[in-house]
Write a protein that holds these residues in place. Sequence first.
Motif, short mmCIF file in Angstrom:
data_model
loop_
_atom_site.label_atom_id
_atom_site.label_comp_id
_atom_site.label_asym_id
_atom_site.label_seq_id
_atom_site.Cartn_x
_atom_site.Cartn_y
_atom_site.Cartn_z
N VAL A 332 1.31 -0.89 0.10
CA VAL A 332 -0.16 -0.09 0.12
C VAL A 332 0.68 1.30 -0.11
CG1 VAL A 332 -2.01 -1.39 1.19
CG2 VAL A 332 0.06 -0.40 2.34
N HIS A 333 1.97 0.82 -0.03
CA HIS A 333 2.87 2.37 0.03
C HIS A 333 3.39 2.94 -1.31
CE1 HIS A 333 3.05 2.40 4.82
NE2 HIS A 333 4.07 3.19 5.12
N GLY A 334 3.64 1.80 -2.27
CA GLY A 334 3.69 1.51 -3.70
C GLY A 334 5.42 1.75 -3.23
N GLY A 335 5.88 1.99 -4.61
CA GLY A 335 7.38 1.93 -4.69
C GLY A 335 7.85 2.79 -3.12
N TYR A 336 7.24 3.69 -2.86
CA TYR A 336 8.32 3.81 -1.65
C TYR A 336 9.02 2.54 -0.64
CZ TYR A 336 7.77 9.14 -3.05
OH TYR A 336 7.83 10.01 -4.00
N GLY A 337 7.23 1.72 -0.48
CA GLY A 337 7.15 0.86 0.73
C GLY A 337 8.77 0.33 0.25
N PHE A 338 9.21 0.47 -0.48
CA PHE A 338 10.40 -0.41 -0.98
C PHE A 338 11.44 -0.11 -0.82
CE2 PHE A 338 13.38 -3.38 -4.96
CZ PHE A 338 13.16 -4.29 -3.81
N THR A 339 11.41 0.94 -0.32
CA THR A 339 12.52 1.85 0.10
C THR A 339 13.27 1.88 1.16
OG1 THR A 339 11.86 3.93 0.74
CG2 THR A 339 12.29 3.82 -2.17
#
Length: 388
Positions: A332-339
């Motif tokens: 649910v954080h989208g790409g930011y969740g992968f950082t």
Amino acid sequence: MEFKISEAQREMIVAVRALAQTEFRRDAAKWMDGTFPWPNMKRLAELGVLGMSVPEEYGGLGLSILDSALILEEIAKVDYVTAMAVLGEAGVQTRVISHYAPKAIKERILPRVVSGDCILAICMTEPDAGTDVANYRTNTVRKGNHLVLNGAKTLISRAEEAGMFVVFTRVEGKPGREGIGCVLVERGTPGLAVTGTYHTMGGENLHEVQFNDVELPPENLVIEEDGFRKLLTAFNTQRCLNPSISLGLAEGAFDEAVSYVKERKIFGKAIASSQGIRWKFADMFREIEAARGLLYRACMTASPFPDPIMAATAKVFCNEMSIRVTSEAIQVHGGYGFTDEYPVSRLFRGARYGSLGGGSSESLRDLVGKRILEGADLTDGILSLDTY
């Protein structure tokens, strides 16, 4: 059935939460390189938390396993590395000393656990044997008026910092599970060496520990007779406290995700307004609450150690739930969740440990399955397992 925490438990949770959500949250990323969180342990010692599993006569709080689980849950919401550090003081190693060690050892070690001056490490896994306890090679023999310990352990938490090692060992070379006992080895004992380091995806370091002709006084053999049963009974403590960290990680990721979707906008609206996102949160909430119920119930069976089937069941469910929920929080954080800029990625990495340590999900499923097929009968059904 009334399922409610006491006012004393609530006050304890509030105190630990205040510390965790301010100081621990702020510095959580700092420990990801394997640095031990000594400042956090100092603050927890000041609060009395490190003595949660130590009997009052030795300066501790003498809290229940449920109390310990509640504390670890709060810490894990923001800081996996600190939660794992505290697990060593709350877990089976402290309770093995409290229940089985001679009084002189209790008087020497337990007050230092309370003050945070003695970190405990439990040594089980060997290079060629983890769950397969019957094939442990580490061995302790009597030689004159002392004991001699030889062997190697691997993937050991807190080994660099530990003041005392609680070591699962074969005694006098007796084969099979029946030959397993427990000795205590203090740091600085000749022949004890911490040799290898493995940095984990969760942030903490694990180590190899060598025992080369380590001489110990006879009183350091704290479990011998009926040793395997005693050790595995005590180890059910770990199977309630490990999943309490998994539960806390899931809750922490859930909270982070709620905050994010309320603030993040897409097409002019907060993404929290999307039905698909709301369904994700409903599913995550359901899983967290189901895990909480199983875990707290398992903790409440302790007398003094938890029921093995309830502990195993709670552990498998909480461990695997935590992986799913932290993963969805990343989604649910989208790409930011992968950082690494957002805590959810750190919480996800911590969650992956749960189903590996303290008994793998596969071995615990087998344990529960055997008990069901051997213990349930056609008259009383599942109630005959005496887990209610």
